[in-house]
Design a protein around this motif. Sequence first.
Motif, PDB file in Angstrom:
ATOM      1  N   HIS A   1       0.818  -1.223   0.000  1.00 24.18           N
ATOM      2  CA  HIS A   1       0.000   0.000   0.000  1.00 24.18           C
ATOM      3  C   HIS A   1       0.849   1.269   0.000  1.00 24.18           C
ATOM      4  CE1 HIS A   1      -4.235  -1.316   0.442  1.00 24.18           C
ATOM      5  NE2 HIS A   1      -3.692  -2.408   0.937  1.00 24.18           N
ATOM      6  N   SER A   2       2.114   1.169   0.423  1.00 20.71           N
ATOM      7  CA  SER A   2       2.946   2.370   0.545  1.00 20.71           C
ATOM      8  C   SER A   2       3.313   2.972  -0.804  1.00 20.71           C
ATOM      9  CB  SER A   2       4.230   2.047   1.322  1.00 20.71           C
ATOM     10  OG  SER A   2       5.084   1.214   0.557  1.00 20.71           O
TER      11      SER A   2
ATOM     12  N   GLY B   1       8.610   3.789   6.274  1.00 22.42           N
ATOM     13  CA  GLY B   1       9.627   3.167   5.445  1.00 22.42           C
ATOM     14  C   GLY B   1       9.655   1.660   5.600  1.00 22.42           C
ATOM     15  N   CYS B   2       9.288   1.176   6.781  1.00 21.72           N
ATOM     16  CA  CYS B   2       9.058  -0.242   7.025  1.00 21.72           C
ATOM     17  C   CYS B   2      10.308  -1.116   6.908  1.00 21.72           C
ATOM     18  CB  CYS B   2       7.987  -0.765   6.073  1.00 21.72           C
ATOM     19  SG  CYS B   2       6.824  -1.895   6.864  1.00 21.72           S
ATOM     20  N   THR B   3      11.495  -0.536   7.061  1.00 25.19           N
ATOM     21  CA  THR B   3      12.702  -1.347   6.942  1.00 25.19           C
ATOM     22  C   THR B   3      12.960  -2.190   8.189  1.00 25.19           C
ATOM     23  OG1 THR B   3      14.002   0.592   7.635  1.00 25.19           O
ATOM     24  CG2 THR B   3      13.826   0.157   5.272  1.00 25.19           C
ATOM     25  N   ASP B   4      12.229  -1.929   9.266  1.00 24.70           N
ATOM     26  CA  ASP B   4      12.291  -2.801  10.446  1.00 24.70           C
ATOM     27  C   ASP B   4      10.969  -3.540  10.645  1.00 24.70           C
ATOM     28  OD1 ASP B   4      13.669  -3.851  12.795  1.00 24.70           O
ATOM     29  OD2 ASP B   4      12.220  -2.702  13.943  1.00 24.70           O
ATOM     30  N   VAL B   5       9.866  -2.808  10.571  1.00 18.32           N
ATOM     31  CA  VAL B   5       8.556  -3.433  10.734  1.00 18.32           C
ATOM     32  C   VAL B   5       8.326  -4.482   9.639  1.00 18.32           C
ATOM     33  CG1 VAL B   5       6.055  -3.008  10.707  1.00 18.32           C
ATOM     34  CG2 VAL B   5       7.578  -1.435  11.914  1.00 18.32           C
ATOM     35  N   GLY B   6       8.901  -4.268   8.464  1.00 15.03           N
ATOM     36  CA  GLY B   6       8.766  -5.244   7.389  1.00 15.03           C
ATOM     37  C   GLY B   6       9.287  -6.613   7.785  1.00 15.03           C
ATOM     38  N   LEU B   7      10.317  -6.645   8.642  1.00 18.56           N
ATOM     39  CA  LEU B   7      10.854  -7.923   9.118  1.00 18.56           C
ATOM     40  C   LEU B   7       9.889  -8.621  10.067  1.00 18.56           C
ATOM     41  CD1 LEU B   7      13.456  -6.517   7.994  1.00 18.56           C
ATOM     42  CD2 LEU B   7      14.719  -7.797   9.721  1.00 18.56           C
TER      43      LEU B   7
ATOM     44  N   LEU C   1       3.178   7.157   7.727  1.00 20.79           N
ATOM     45  CA  LEU C   1       3.378   8.611   7.732  1.00 20.79           C
ATOM     46  C   LEU C   1       4.274   9.113   6.605  1.00 20.79           C
ATOM     47  CD1 LEU C   1       6.459   9.181   8.923  1.00 20.79           C
ATOM     48  CD2 LEU C   1       5.379   8.724  11.100  1.00 20.79           C
ATOM     49  N   THR C   2       4.673   8.225   5.687  1.00 19.73           N
ATOM     50  CA  THR C   2       5.687   8.607   4.710  1.00 19.73           C
ATOM     51  C   THR C   2       5.211   9.574   3.636  1.00 19.73           C
ATOM     52  OG1 THR C   2       5.204   6.561   3.486  1.00 19.73           O
ATOM     53  CG2 THR C   2       7.065   6.526   4.995  1.00 19.73           C
ATOM     54  N   GLN C   3       3.902   9.809   3.525  1.00 23.55           N
ATOM     55  CA  GLN C   3       3.424  10.779   2.544  1.00 23.55           C
ATOM     56  C   GLN C   3       2.891  12.059   3.182  1.00 23.55           C
ATOM     57  OE1 GLN C   3       1.155   9.324  -0.781  1.00 23.55           O
ATOM     58  NE2 GLN C   3       2.214   7.358  -0.828  1.00 23.55           N
ATOM     59  N   VAL C   4       3.150  12.248   4.475  1.00 23.26           N
ATOM     60  CA  VAL C   4       2.747  13.483   5.158  1.00 23.26           C
ATOM     61  C   VAL C   4       3.652  14.614   4.672  1.00 23.26           C
ATOM     62  CG1 VAL C   4       2.556  14.647   7.378  1.00 23.26           C
ATOM     63  CG2 VAL C   4       1.866  12.254   7.165  1.00 23.26           C
ATOM     64  N   SER C   5       3.081  15.572   3.980  1.00 24.56           N
ATOM     65  CA  SER C   5       3.888  16.584   3.283  1.00 24.56           C
ATOM     66  C   SER C   5       4.788  17.369   4.229  1.00 24.56           C
ATOM     67  CB  SER C   5       2.977  17.535   2.505  1.00 24.56           C
ATOM     68  OG  SER C   5       2.029  18.154   3.374  1.00 24.56           O
ATOM     69  N   GLU C   6       4.269  17.768   5.393  1.00 23.56           N
ATOM     70  CA  GLU C   6       5.073  18.570   6.317  1.00 23.56           C
ATOM     71  C   GLU C   6       6.292  17.799   6.839  1.00 23.56           C
ATOM     72  OE1 GLU C   6       0.739  19.853   7.175  1.00 23.56           O
ATOM     73  OE2 GLU C   6       1.823  18.078   6.485  1.00 23.56           O
TER      74      GLU C   6
ATOM     75  N   ALA D   1      14.442   3.852   1.550  1.00 26.04           N
ATOM     76  CA  ALA D   1      13.112   3.556   2.080  1.00 26.04           C
ATOM     77  C   ALA D   1      12.975   3.986   3.537  1.00 26.04           C
ATOM     78  CB  ALA D   1      12.807   2.066   1.938  1.00 26.04           C
ATOM     79  N   GLY D   2      13.953   3.608   4.353  1.00 22.09           N
ATOM     80  CA  GLY D   2      13.901   3.938   5.778  1.00 22.09           C
ATOM     81  C   GLY D   2      14.018   5.428   6.015  1.00 22.09           C
ATOM     82  N   THR D   3      13.539   5.876   7.154  1.00 20.72           N
ATOM     83  CA  THR D   3      13.559   7.295   7.491  1.00 20.72           C
ATOM     84  C   THR D   3      14.375   7.532   8.757  1.00 20.72           C
ATOM     85  OG1 THR D   3      11.578   7.172   8.880  1.00 20.72           O
ATOM     86  CG2 THR D   3      11.247   7.575   6.520  1.00 20.72           C
ATOM     87  N   LEU D   4      14.882   8.749   8.888  1.00 24.61           N
ATOM     88  CA  LEU D   4      15.618   9.104  10.107  1.00 24.61           C
ATOM     89  C   LEU D   4      14.682   9.050  11.305  1.00 24.61           C
ATOM     90  CD1 LEU D   4      18.290  10.042  11.326  1.00 24.61           C
ATOM     91  CD2 LEU D   4      17.548  12.410  10.937  1.00 24.61           C
ATOM     92  N   GLY D   5      13.451   9.531  11.127  1.00 27.24           N
ATOM     93  CA  GLY D   5      12.484   9.490  12.227  1.00 27.24           C
ATOM     94  C   GLY D   5      12.166   8.078  12.651  1.00 27.24           C
ATOM     95  N   GLY D   6      12.055   7.158  11.686  1.00 26.30           N
ATOM     96  CA  GLY D   6      11.780   5.769  12.016  1.00 26.30           C
ATOM     97  C   GLY D   6      12.924   5.125  12.761  1.00 26.30           C
ATOM     98  N   ASN D   7      14.165   5.418  12.364  1.00 24.82           N
ATOM     99  CA  ASN D   7      15.327   4.855  13.038  1.00 24.82           C
ATOM    100  C   ASN D   7      15.399   5.332  14.478  1.00 24.82           C
ATOM    101  OD1 ASN D   7      18.788   4.999  13.186  1.00 24.82           O
ATOM    102  ND2 ASN D   7      17.773   3.125  12.522  1.00 24.82           N
ATOM    103  N   VAL D   8      15.100   6.608  14.698  1.00 27.13           N
ATOM    104  CA  VAL D   8      15.138   7.173  16.047  1.00 27.13           C
ATOM    105  C   VAL D   8      13.988   6.627  16.897  1.00 27.13           C
ATOM    106  CG1 VAL D   8      14.883   9.301  17.382  1.00 27.13           C
ATOM    107  CG2 VAL D   8      16.368   9.251  15.359  1.00 27.13           C
TER     108      VAL D   8
END
Length: 528
Positions: free
Chosen positions: A84-85, A263-269, A284-289, A337-344
Amino acid sequence: MAIQSTVQRPVKTIRFIRRGEVVTLGNVPPSRTLLELLREDLGCTGSKEGCGEGDCGACTVVLGETAGSAIRYRAVNSCIRLAHSIDGMALWTVEDVAPTLPTACGSLPPEGALRLRPGEAGSAAPAGEGKGLEPTLHPAQQAMVDKHGSQCGFCTPGFVMSLFGMYQNHVCKGEPITRELAQEELSGNLCRCTGYRPILDAAQTMGQLPAVRLDEAALLQKLKQLAPAPSAPEADFAYKLPQTLAQLLAARAANPQAQLVAGCTDVGLWVTKQHQQFEQVLDLTQVSELRRIEHYPQHLAIGAAVPLSDAFAALEQDRPQLHNFAARFAGLPVRNAGTLGGNVANGSPIGDTMPLLIALGANVVLMSERGHRDMPLEQLYTGYRKNVMATDEVLAWIKVPKATPKEQLRVYKISKRYDDDISAVCLAINLQVDQGLVTQASIGAGGVAATPVRARKTQAALLGQPWSQATVQQAMGTLRAEFSPISDMRASAAYRLQVLGNLLQRYWLESQGLQQINLASFTLEEHP
């Protein structure tokens, strides 16, 4: 007696562009991966299933998104990407780069796909013959053939797609592909036959072959037509893909149990390895702000939905010495794919960005419909993968102070494999030395505790002391005594403690001008 029943939420229809045409798919479960969609639903088996965790790159595909008046191309791992992403994006698989070759999936209309007309440079047919024929191979494929880059062939589709991404992002812009660039951007693709030399040769020679161009203007127009109206309300779908921050915060407040992904690089596992299924996903990857990087006089504000590749690029502009460290954070498809916010927000004790951000004095901003909170990054964590966020909050921004003229920043990653590996220890040291004295000290560490941590005792041992070998030797002992790491498959506790002190010693040696101890300083000579 009343019987309770779980309400089944409707599933959002996925729309994306492939081969120049809009593909519409309904009834796709929220936990379905893009690779499952391709192989099992669409019968496109060119993308291979290898590791199932974004490590080998056999499943690599390329996604296209609008970036102002242009298109940004990103090679990603389809095995851990939720289907869906990609709603609203363009998709290329290995079947799409040479549309006249026999493919493993159904025939999609070739309009808008890569193509040359007879008589054009690179066309397989002369002018006047075979009207409408397509070229046999794309330069990414032809270069692999010419340089004998395919051996057993299992990894080849993934390499071709990474090469296609490089072709679009570099060759089509007139930029040369150097050996160093090829090594960096292919580090997320594993060749089990150890055929890297001819594959790197292929990357460097793509630009010498007859050019193949996408009709970007037509594709951009179609992508804009797919884009949802930002002000439209977000329906109560099982997979929610909000477009604005207000929609995200409202959805989080209404659905605190939804699985948040970025980005799902961890949740994907969790899906591929633990076989988890999510009743509801909030992406949240398409939230413009939150896709913005904002520059302020004293700091950068990096949105939680900014891909790691873009976040690292912004950090490198301010601190060029971070390039080698950034390039060693997984492979490019994971960073895309992964995001800085997701890693943190993930809070893994071996997440590489957190020690760096701690050493830089970064803050995080948590937001909800009730307001926002701003705190030092290290205060976010309360335990192993636990944090202070309320159920209606999301991590929205990471605020990173800009470099100061006197800071001396180094980040060290210790792993069993140089590229595309997880750290056993990560240590970031940021000192300022004035007239021979340590005037500021900031140190972040990973892999040595249940959370990423600040080495407060070691900072205190250095602050105000002469910058000398004696001070460093004392601080090495303090650093080793400050933490109690565990032994696991990556390293023993004793090794981690020894390495911690050694890295501080390495920092001292490099501050004195010794560079040959750094593996990144070595250049391998190429022989014909």
